[in-house]
Design a protein around this motif. Structure first.
Motif, PDB file in Angstrom:
ATOM      1  N   SER B  70       0.797  -1.278   0.061  1.00 43.96           N
ATOM      2  CA  SER B  70      -0.030  -0.020  -0.045  1.00 43.96           C
ATOM      3  C   SER B  70       0.751   1.292  -0.063  1.00 43.96           C
ATOM      4  O   SER B  70       0.402   2.479  -0.461  1.00 43.96           O
ATOM      5  CB  SER B  70      -0.975   0.160   1.196  1.00 43.96           C
ATOM      6  N   VAL B  71       2.167   0.972   0.234  1.00 39.52           N
ATOM      7  CA  VAL B  71       3.151   2.315   0.308  1.00 39.52           C
ATOM      8  C   VAL B  71       3.175   3.317  -0.692  1.00 39.52           C
ATOM      9  O   VAL B  71       2.761   4.336  -0.774  1.00 39.52           O
ATOM     10  CB  VAL B  71       4.450   2.092   1.187  1.00 39.52           C
ATOM     11  N   TYR B  72       3.607   2.550  -1.830  1.00 43.42           N
ATOM     12  CA  TYR B  72       3.779   3.230  -3.004  1.00 43.42           C
ATOM     13  C   TYR B  72       2.698   3.590  -3.823  1.00 43.42           C
ATOM     14  O   TYR B  72       2.437   4.585  -4.606  1.00 43.42           O
ATOM     15  CB  TYR B  72       4.722   2.346  -4.197  1.00 43.42           C
ATOM     16  N   LEU B  73       1.529   2.716  -3.733  1.00 42.47           N
ATOM     17  CA  LEU B  73       0.252   2.900  -4.352  1.00 42.47           C
ATOM     18  C   LEU B  73      -0.417   4.235  -3.507  1.00 42.47           C
ATOM     19  O   LEU B  73      -0.793   5.112  -4.307  1.00 42.47           O
ATOM     20  CB  LEU B  73      -0.754   1.709  -4.393  1.00 42.47           C
ATOM     21  N   SER B  74      -0.349   4.147  -2.549  1.00 40.98           N
ATOM     22  CA  SER B  74      -0.674   5.220  -1.883  1.00 40.98           C
ATOM     23  C   SER B  74      -0.167   6.830  -1.941  1.00 40.98           C
ATOM     24  O   SER B  74      -0.796   7.846  -1.999  1.00 40.98           O
ATOM     25  CB  SER B  74      -0.869   5.155  -0.212  1.00 40.98           C
ATOM     26  N   LEU B  75       1.398   6.561  -2.199  1.00 41.99           N
ATOM     27  CA  LEU B  75       2.034   7.676  -2.274  1.00 41.99           C
ATOM     28  C   LEU B  75       1.691   8.069  -4.083  1.00 41.99           C
ATOM     29  O   LEU B  75       1.612   9.287  -4.104  1.00 41.99           O
ATOM     30  CB  LEU B  75       3.517   7.496  -2.555  1.00 41.99           C
ATOM     31  N   TRP B  77      -1.380   7.891  -5.511  1.00 42.84           N
ATOM     32  CA  TRP B  77      -2.562   8.448  -5.300  1.00 42.84           C
ATOM     33  C   TRP B  77      -2.448   9.705  -4.702  1.00 42.84           C
ATOM     34  O   TRP B  77      -3.091  10.757  -5.202  1.00 42.84           O
ATOM     35  CB  TRP B  77      -3.681   7.572  -4.757  1.00 42.84           C
ATOM     36  N   LYS B  78      -1.688   9.992  -3.724  1.00 44.80           N
ATOM     37  CA  LYS B  78      -1.475  11.276  -3.196  1.00 44.80           C
ATOM     38  C   LYS B  78      -1.012  12.382  -4.193  1.00 44.80           C
ATOM     39  O   LYS B  78      -1.519  13.563  -4.037  1.00 44.80           O
ATOM     40  CB  LYS B  78      -0.447  11.095  -1.902  1.00 44.80           C
ATOM     41  N   SER B  79      -0.064  11.838  -5.006  1.00 48.88           N
ATOM     42  CA  SER B  79       0.627  12.569  -6.095  1.00 48.88           C
ATOM     43  C   SER B  79      -0.303  13.128  -7.041  1.00 48.88           C
ATOM     44  O   SER B  79      -0.335  14.096  -7.592  1.00 48.88           O
ATOM     45  CB  SER B  79       1.628  11.915  -6.759  1.00 48.88           C
ATOM     46  N   LYS B  81      -3.771  13.036  -6.525  1.00 47.76           N
ATOM     47  CA  LYS B  81      -4.778  14.090  -5.976  1.00 47.76           C
ATOM     48  C   LYS B  81      -4.173  15.352  -5.878  1.00 47.76           C
ATOM     49  O   LYS B  81      -4.818  16.417  -6.386  1.00 47.76           O
ATOM     50  CB  LYS B  81      -5.156  13.636  -4.430  1.00 47.76           C
ATOM     51  N   TYR B 250       5.393  11.003  -5.346  1.00 47.34           N
ATOM     52  CA  TYR B 250       5.726   9.819  -6.175  1.00 47.34           C
ATOM     53  C   TYR B 250       7.084   9.810  -6.834  1.00 47.34           C
ATOM     54  O   TYR B 250       7.747   8.918  -6.828  1.00 47.34           O
ATOM     55  CB  TYR B 250       4.631   9.475  -7.066  1.00 47.34           C
ATOM     56  N   GLN B 253      10.152   9.582  -4.817  1.00 47.73           N
ATOM     57  CA  GLN B 253      10.259   7.992  -4.433  1.00 47.73           C
ATOM     58  C   GLN B 253      11.286   7.315  -5.670  1.00 47.73           C
ATOM     59  O   GLN B 253      12.047   6.501  -5.307  1.00 47.73           O
ATOM     60  CB  GLN B 253       8.904   7.319  -4.272  1.00 47.73           C
TER      61      GLN B 253
END
Lengths: 38, 296
Positions: B70-75, B77-79, B81, B250, B253
């Motif tokens: 969930s770490v990279y995907l949540s990052l 989605w944050k980007s 948004k 993202y 990262q």
């Protein structure tokens, strides 16, 4: 009669344009001023 | 007779050779500098290839870890948004200004347009770093607040810099001049007689805008939106300069996974390819919206 803009609309958009120009140039102007800082 | 035959053959061959001759160099360029690097990154993501000697072997572990974790995907989605918000704000700021320049009838519209886009012609880094001078703890804004007595000099507004707000503000600042261009072009090419016809038929200015100007300028607006969204979703320079930990995106990262310290090029390749796939899909949508429609 201008069909695209009313007189007030023109004033409003002119003010918005001026505000955007200030927003765009202020950081560059500040940097320029700071470059002469002693 | 032989000479005229050879000239005729050459004349027939010329159109056939023209296309490969014209397309050859750009295709080769794309293949060498775009396709080959992507293929290398793709091979890296499956651990098939490595620039440095190691234990290569086909594995999908990095892809599975990326999609399951969930770490990279949540990052990501944050980007997404953040980029969506920036794109919307930028278009909302640029549209009225472009409208004013295109439709107000001012004779100096091209001079004003040049004034608007001139900051975009200055260094990207300079424009981003200028905001550090403004938003920093000892920056212009905090100094002003301390000078006016609104805020104590010992307690500056520290959340201005190194925050998500700072990233959004700077990205908005950076992209507004560029985005005004496609919107201006679509509005400038608008047939003014359509607005006059709408007015003659009893439409108010607002109705004419909603039913004529807005729909006809929509391709420019969509183009402008994607001009901002596509680069900002993978942005890493601005967040690394003004974002801090909360503005980490993202793109940062990906850059960190490829940089020195604790590099993990396999995971970095997965993240980069995922971003590329999303951008490619968006470009396909974008080209569908902005395609030129022929009027019969």
């Amino acid at each position: 009669v201008d069909v695209a803009l009313s007189r007030n609309g023109r004033r409003l958009l002119r003010a918005l344009f001026a505000a955007l120009i200030v927003f765009l140039y202020a950081p560059i102007a500040i940097l320029l001023i700071f470059s002469f800082n002693d | 007779v032989g000479g005229s035959e050879s000239r005729l053959t050459l004349r027939r061959l010329r159109p056939r050779l023209a296309t490969p001759a014209l397309l050859g160099a750009p295709t080769a360029w794309l293949a060498v500098f775009f396709v080959v690097p992507i293929v290398i990154v793709g091979l890296y993501s499956f651990n098939v290839y490595s620039l440095f000697p190691g234990d290569e072997g086909f594995t999908t572990s990095a892809w599975r870890a990326f999609l399951d974790g969930s770490v990279y995907l949540s990052l990501f989605w944050k980007s997404v948004k953040l980029s969506l918000l920036v794109s919307v704000v930028v278009v909302l700021l640029a549209y009225p200004v472009a409208y004013y320049l295109a439709l107000s009838g001012t004779k100096r519209k091209y001079v004003l347009l040049l004034l608007l886009i001139a900051p975009f012609l200055t260094s990207y880094l300079l424009r981003v770093l200028a905001w550090k001078v403004i938003l920093g703890n000892n920056g212009v804004l905090n100094s002003f607040l301390a000078w006016t007595g609104i805020r104590s000099a010992d307690h500056p507004l520290s959340q201005l810099l190194y925050s998500r707000f700072a990233v959004m503000l700077v990205l908005t600042y950076v992209w507004v001049p560029f985005v005004a261009l496609p919107i201006f072009v679509s509005l400038d090419n608008l047939d003014r007689r359509l607005l006059e016809a709408a007015s003659d038929l009893g439409a108010s200015r607002w109705q004419a805008f909603l039913r004529v100007t807005m729909p006809l300028s929509l391709p420019g607006v969509v183009a402008a939106f994607f001009f901002v969204f596509i680069p900002t979703v993978g942005e890493f320079v601005t967040p690394s300069l003004v974002g801090g930990t909360s503005g980490y995106m993202y793109g940062n990262q990906i850059a960190d996974l490829f940089s020195t310290g604790f590099p993990d090029w396999q995971t970095g390749s997965v993240l980069a390819l995922f971003l590329l796939a999303v951008v490619a899909a968006l470009t396909a949508v974008f080209s569908r919206f902005t395609q030129v429609r022929q009027v019969a």
